[in-house]
Design a protein around this motif. Structure first.
Motif, PDB file in Angstrom:
ATOM      1  N   PRO A 100      47.514  40.186  35.536  1.00  0.00           N
ATOM      2  CA  PRO A 100      47.154  39.399  34.350  1.00  0.00           C
ATOM      3  C   PRO A 100      47.784  39.947  33.078  1.00  0.00           C
ATOM      4  O   PRO A 100      47.984  41.163  32.945  1.00  0.00           O
ATOM      5  N   GLU A 101      48.108  39.058  32.165  1.00  0.00           N
ATOM      6  CA  GLU A 101      48.732  39.455  30.901  1.00  0.00           C
ATOM      7  C   GLU A 101      47.854  40.416  30.107  1.00  0.00           C
ATOM      8  O   GLU A 101      48.348  41.204  29.304  1.00  0.00           O
ATOM      9  N   THR A 102      46.565  40.348  30.328  1.00  0.00           N
ATOM     10  CA  THR A 102      45.638  41.190  29.569  1.00  0.00           C
ATOM     11  C   THR A 102      45.516  42.595  30.127  1.00  0.00           C
ATOM     12  O   THR A 102      44.913  43.465  29.485  1.00  0.00           O
ATOM     13  N   SER A 103      46.050  42.844  31.310  1.00  0.00           N
ATOM     14  CA  SER A 103      45.894  44.160  31.936  1.00  0.00           C
ATOM     15  C   SER A 103      47.042  45.084  31.555  1.00  0.00           C
ATOM     16  O   SER A 103      48.209  44.698  31.625  1.00  0.00           O
ATOM     17  N   PRO A 104      46.752  46.328  31.193  1.00  0.00           N
ATOM     18  CA  PRO A 104      47.827  47.287  30.893  1.00  0.00           C
ATOM     19  C   PRO A 104      48.672  47.605  32.120  1.00  0.00           C
ATOM     20  O   PRO A 104      49.773  48.145  31.993  1.00  0.00           O
ATOM     21  N   ALA A 105      48.174  47.257  33.306  1.00  0.00           N
ATOM     22  CA  ALA A 105      48.964  47.462  34.517  1.00  0.00           C
ATOM     23  C   ALA A 105      50.269  46.683  34.466  1.00  0.00           C
ATOM     24  O   ALA A 105      51.292  47.122  35.010  1.00  0.00           O
ATOM     25  N   LEU A 106      50.253  45.529  33.817  1.00  0.00           N
ATOM     26  CA  LEU A 106      51.450  44.683  33.764  1.00  0.00           C
ATOM     27  C   LEU A 106      52.580  45.382  33.021  1.00  0.00           C
ATOM     28  O   LEU A 106      53.717  45.406  33.484  1.00  0.00           O
ATOM     29  N   ASP A 107      52.284  45.942  31.875  1.00  0.00           N
ATOM     30  CA  ASP A 107      53.287  46.659  31.088  1.00  0.00           C
ATOM     31  C   ASP A 107      53.880  47.802  31.902  1.00  0.00           C
ATOM     32  O   ASP A 107      55.096  47.971  31.985  1.00  0.00           O
ATOM     33  N   PHE A 108      53.013  48.587  32.526  1.00  0.00           N
ATOM     34  CA  PHE A 108      53.446  49.735  33.323  1.00  0.00           C
ATOM     35  C   PHE A 108      54.367  49.289  34.459  1.00  0.00           C
ATOM     36  O   PHE A 108      55.480  49.802  34.622  1.00  0.00           O
ATOM     37  N   CYS A 109      53.900  48.341  35.261  1.00  0.00           N
ATOM     38  CA  CYS A 109      54.638  47.936  36.455  1.00  0.00           C
ATOM     39  C   CYS A 109      55.916  47.184  36.102  1.00  0.00           C
ATOM     40  O   CYS A 109      56.936  47.313  36.791  1.00  0.00           O
ATOM     41  N   ARG A 110      55.888  46.400  35.033  1.00  0.00           N
ATOM     42  CA  ARG A 110      57.073  45.644  34.644  1.00  0.00           C
ATOM     43  C   ARG A 110      58.212  46.591  34.270  1.00  0.00           C
ATOM     44  O   ARG A 110      59.374  46.357  34.646  1.00  0.00           O
ATOM     45  N   ILE A 111      57.912  47.653  33.550  1.00  0.00           N
ATOM     46  CA  ILE A 111      58.942  48.624  33.172  1.00  0.00           C
ATOM     47  C   ILE A 111      59.539  49.277  34.413  1.00  0.00           C
ATOM     48  O   ILE A 111      60.759  49.353  34.582  1.00  0.00           O
ATOM     49  N   ILE A 112      58.669  49.760  35.298  1.00  0.00           N
ATOM     50  CA  ILE A 112      59.132  50.456  36.495  1.00  0.00           C
ATOM     51  C   ILE A 112      59.960  49.533  37.387  1.00  0.00           C
ATOM     52  O   ILE A 112      61.010  49.922  37.918  1.00  0.00           O
ATOM     53  N   LEU A 113      59.493  48.297  37.555  1.00  0.00           N
ATOM     54  CA  LEU A 113      60.205  47.360  38.426  1.00  0.00           C
ATOM     55  C   LEU A 113      61.563  46.978  37.843  1.00  0.00           C
ATOM     56  O   LEU A 113      62.561  46.875  38.565  1.00  0.00           O
TER      57      LEU A 113
END
Length: 273
Positions: free
Chosen positions: A227-240
């Motif tokens: 979800p856009e609201t989860s900080p997991a997205l920012d983390f995983c998007r950078i790594i991917l």
């Protein structure tokens, strides 16, 4: 050795790539992910050590696993001193301070991290015992799950613990495997010099790149589900994004991304978020 350095200081020295997305995480989740990453680096430094004998690596990794299995209220340097004593001169700071990294995680999720590191350490010992021999794709799948697919599962548990984010666990495994297979491609020549190859028999870079692409397709779905609201997205998007770019660079003949390319990609990823 400056033992006064903070966890984030050591993280930055150990991996500037992972330091960036971890440093952007909110309090609580940042400590949990940093704890897990530093612990993994601690045991990874043993597994990849260029001069330690495989039997010594396996012994140390199994002993670390057992210490973690007995923990219930945290750890101290004394818990690991007998394990490290005879090899003290060969070990890096990130390994020698594993007790601090284990204790860095918030208490509500720390036991899950301890369990993951204990299991990974025991699996690494198995691979040290067999000199990381990979003959088939099944064995490659076994290795990449041992050291990375299981990391994807741990990350999913950390996201769920922090804000209830739910993810598909098969995709989480693919996320971890995808990152690891890119590392295998990048380190293939270096691994070969120490008599280790993670390529199944008959495989060349072409087959390993295809394997990476298949895993990264699962990783794409994993990140797209966050979800856009989860900080997991920012983390995983950078790594991917970095994993895809590294794979593309290697397919075009480069050994790896340059530092400036990494920074530019991170800027792109963070603008999106």
């Amino acid at each position: 050795m400056n033992l006064d350095k903070s966890a984030l200081d050591v993280l930055k020295e150990t991996s500037r790539t992972f330091y960036i997305p971890i440093s952007r995480l909110p309090a609580g989740l940042q400590e949990a992910v940093a704890s897990a990453y530093l612990c993994m680096r601690a045991i990874d430094q043993i597994e990849d050590h260029p001069t330690l004998d495989n039997a010594v690596k396996a012994r140390m990794l199994r002993q670390i696993s057992l210490v973690l299995q007995a923990g219930d209220r945290g750890f101290t340097a004394e818990d690991f001193r007998p394990i490290f004593a005879s090899e003290l001169a060969y070990l890096e700071e990130v390994t020698l301070r594993i007790d601090e990294w284990l204790s860095y995680a918030p208490s509500g999720i720390a036991p899950r991290i301890w369990e993951a590191i204990s299991t990974m350490s025991d699996r690494m010992a198995h691979w040290a015992d067999c000199n990381w021999e990979v003959h088939t794709q099944t064995e490659l799948d076994q290795y990449t799950f041992s050291v990375a697919g299981s990391v994807g599962l741990l990350l999913s548990d950390l996201w769920a613990w922090y804000d209830g984010t739910k993810t598909a666990r098969i995709e989480a495994i693919g996320f971890g495997r995808g990152l690891q297979s890119v590392n295998i491609l990048r380190n293939h020549s270096e691994d070969s010099t120490r008599g280790v190859t993670f390529y199944p028999e008959g495989w060349t870079n072409i087959e390993m790149q295809a394997y990476s692409r298949r895993q990264l397709e699962l990783a794409n779905a994993y990140v797209a589900s966050l979800p856009e609201t989860s900080p997991a997205l920012d983390f995983c998007r950078i790594i991917l994004m970095l994993a895809h770019a590294s794979l593309d660079a290697m397919q075009h003949g480069a050994e790896k991304l340059t530092r400036s390319e990494v920074l530019e990609l991170v800027q792109q990823a963070t603008k999106v978020s």
